[in-house]
Design an enzyme around this catalytic site. Structure first.
Site, PDB file in Angstrom:
ATOM      1  N   LYS A  69      40.178  33.433  37.867  1.00 14.45           N
ATOM      2  CA  LYS A  69      39.689  34.071  39.107  1.00 14.45           C
ATOM      3  C   LYS A  69      39.934  35.579  39.162  1.00 14.45           C
ATOM      4  O   LYS A  69      39.936  36.184  40.233  1.00 14.45           O
ATOM      5  CB  LYS A  69      40.294  33.400  40.361  1.00 14.45           C
ATOM      6  CG  LYS A  69      40.056  31.928  40.429  1.00 14.45           C
ATOM      7  CD  LYS A  69      38.588  31.613  40.490  1.00 14.45           C
ATOM      8  CE  LYS A  69      38.199  30.702  39.369  1.00 14.45           C
ATOM      9  NZ  LYS A  69      36.740  30.699  39.128  1.00 14.45           N
ATOM     10  N   GLY A  71      38.052  37.737  37.308  1.00 15.28           N
ATOM     11  CA  GLY A  71      36.853  38.484  36.899  1.00 15.28           C
ATOM     12  C   GLY A  71      36.347  38.081  35.523  1.00 15.28           C
ATOM     13  O   GLY A  71      35.615  38.835  34.873  1.00 15.28           O
ATOM     14  N   TRP A  74      32.455  37.963  35.079  1.00 10.90           N
ATOM     15  CA  TRP A  74      31.917  39.328  35.031  1.00 10.90           C
ATOM     16  C   TRP A  74      32.144  39.964  33.664  1.00 10.90           C
ATOM     17  O   TRP A  74      31.236  40.524  33.036  1.00 10.90           O
ATOM     18  CB  TRP A  74      32.603  40.136  36.125  1.00 10.90           C
ATOM     19  CG  TRP A  74      32.040  41.481  36.417  1.00 10.90           C
ATOM     20  CD1 TRP A  74      30.861  42.011  35.957  1.00 10.90           C
ATOM     21  CD2 TRP A  74      32.634  42.474  37.263  1.00 10.90           C
ATOM     22  NE1 TRP A  74      30.691  43.266  36.468  1.00 10.90           N
ATOM     23  CE2 TRP A  74      31.758  43.571  37.268  1.00 10.90           C
ATOM     24  CE3 TRP A  74      33.818  42.523  38.007  1.00 10.90           C
ATOM     25  CZ2 TRP A  74      32.040  44.728  38.005  1.00 10.90           C
ATOM     26  CZ3 TRP A  74      34.094  43.662  38.747  1.00 10.90           C
ATOM     27  CH2 TRP A  74      33.213  44.758  38.737  1.00 10.90           C
ATOM     28  N   HIS A 128      42.436  31.737  28.787  1.00  8.10           N
ATOM     29  CA  HIS A 128      43.337  31.951  29.931  1.00  8.10           C
ATOM     30  C   HIS A 128      44.802  31.820  29.492  1.00  8.10           C
ATOM     31  O   HIS A 128      45.701  31.892  30.328  1.00  8.10           O
ATOM     32  CB  HIS A 128      43.090  30.895  31.016  1.00  8.10           C
ATOM     33  CG  HIS A 128      41.860  31.096  31.840  1.00  8.10           C
ATOM     34  ND1 HIS A 128      41.491  32.318  32.354  1.00  8.10           N
ATOM     35  CD2 HIS A 128      40.931  30.213  32.286  1.00  8.10           C
ATOM     36  CE1 HIS A 128      40.375  32.174  33.069  1.00  8.10           C
ATOM     37  NE2 HIS A 128      40.014  30.911  33.041  1.00  8.10           N
TER      38      HIS A 128
END
Ligand code: A3P
Length: 317
Positions: A69, A71, A74, A128
């Site tokens: 969460k 970005g 994007w 992540h």
């Protein structure tokens, strides 16, 4: 330690998992603590496969790293568009018909699905995982994106509501806040995740680029140029005068991506959730929406932890 990881290499993933401390997950039943970080069961299986099977990235591989969460969607779009720009036409651009998550594979998900050969066949991938849990990265450059934890928590909590498997119980915002601040949120502790990559970016500035969501929002063009330079593919004067940088940042903007048919109606597959709707990755795309959801007390607590734990000023580095 080396000895520990050698021992782990000999144990089966099921045994390693069963021996680790566990807590309630957000998108999976449990998260497990491994090398100081909390990972969902499937993520940890992917991580162990990467460690045991030897990760073999191609030369010039770029790894996008992030806490969820922050970005990711994007940056996946921006890096894909910048890195492959010589081969891509804006009229038929893959980002117009595919969600960024389909174009840039998620390393630990890929490894979970292909445990005996866990390296994606692409030069751009995403993780992540915390810095200390990444597999051997000899050839890779890393781009890390950081975001204000107040917006990260707000965004994550909304995401859980939309993509939580139906068999898992509801989790309230105060419950999520409690786990997040105590460090046992998925991929947490958030602040340790950030500091791992931040320190690496100071130590190896040519290998690790540390970006902030808020700064990217303020000046996407400047940051797109910075990314291209970091990738050793700087925009030429000709490209700049043709407006290529602007075209890329517009293509990757929240407004553009979130309004594409593929991202409004489309789906793709992730391992926790057999099909995930692409629109869950686009909510508001703003800085500071936390003010509409977190209490003053929550804000104060988060800011205090950030002040204590992060070595840099959140908004001004
Ligand atoms: P919000 O929930 O605050 O809107 P991730 O991609 O790491 O999962 O992060 C998702 C967050 O990034 C969401 O934040 C989402 O709206 C925002 N986002 C997605 N695409 C974006 C884009 N092109 N530009 C800016 N923000 C974007």
């Amino acid at each position: 330690t080396k000895e520990q990881s050698h021992k782990n290499q000999q144990k089966s993933p099921d045994i390693i998992l069963s021996e680790l401390p566990k807590e309630r997950g957000w998108l999976s039943e449990h998260i497990h603590q491994y090398k100081g970080f909390w990972y969902a069961t499937g993520v940890l299986q992917g991580l162990l496969a990467l460690q045991q099977q030897h990760f073999k990235p191609k030369p010039n591989t770029v790894l996008l790293a992030s806490y969820p969460k922050s970005g990711t969607t994007w940056l996946k779009a921006l890096l894909f568009a910048i890195k492959n720009r010589a081969e891509l036409d804006f009229n038929t651009h893959p980002l117009l018909s595919s969600n960024p998550h389909e174009l840039v594979p998620h390393l630990e998900v890929y490894a979970f699905k292909h445990p005996t050969n866990p390296t994606p066949n692409t030069c751009l991938m995403h993780s992540h995982l915390a810095f200390n849990c990444l597999p051997e990265l000899a050839y890779c450059k890393i781009v890390y994106v950081f975001r204000d934890p107040k917006d990260v928590l707000t965004s994550f909590w909304h995401f859980i509501q939309k993509s939580r498997p139906t068999e898992l119980p509801f989790i309230s915002l105060p419950e999520a806040f409690d786990q997040f601040t105590k460090g046992y949120s998925p991929f947490g502790p958030f602040w340790d995740h950030v500091m791992g990559y931040y320190k690496a970016s100071l130590e190896f500035p040519k290998k690790v680029c540390f970006l902030k969501y808020e700064e990217l929002k303020k000046d996407p063009i400047f940051n797109a140029k910075k990314l291209a330079e970091f990738l050793e593919q700087p925009f030429s004067l000709e490209e700049e005068s043709e407006g290529i940088v602007e075209r890329i940042t517009e293509l990757c903007s929240f407004e553009k991506l979130s309004n594409l048919e593929v991202n409004k109606q489309g789906t793709h597959t992730e391992f926790f959730i057999p099909t995930i709707t692409n629109n869950v990755f686009f909510r508001q795309g703003k800085v500071g929406d936390f003010k509409n959801h977190l209490s003053d007390e929550m804000i104060e607590v988060l800011d205090e932890i950030t002040k204590q734990k992060l070595d840099f000023d959140l908004m001004n580095t």
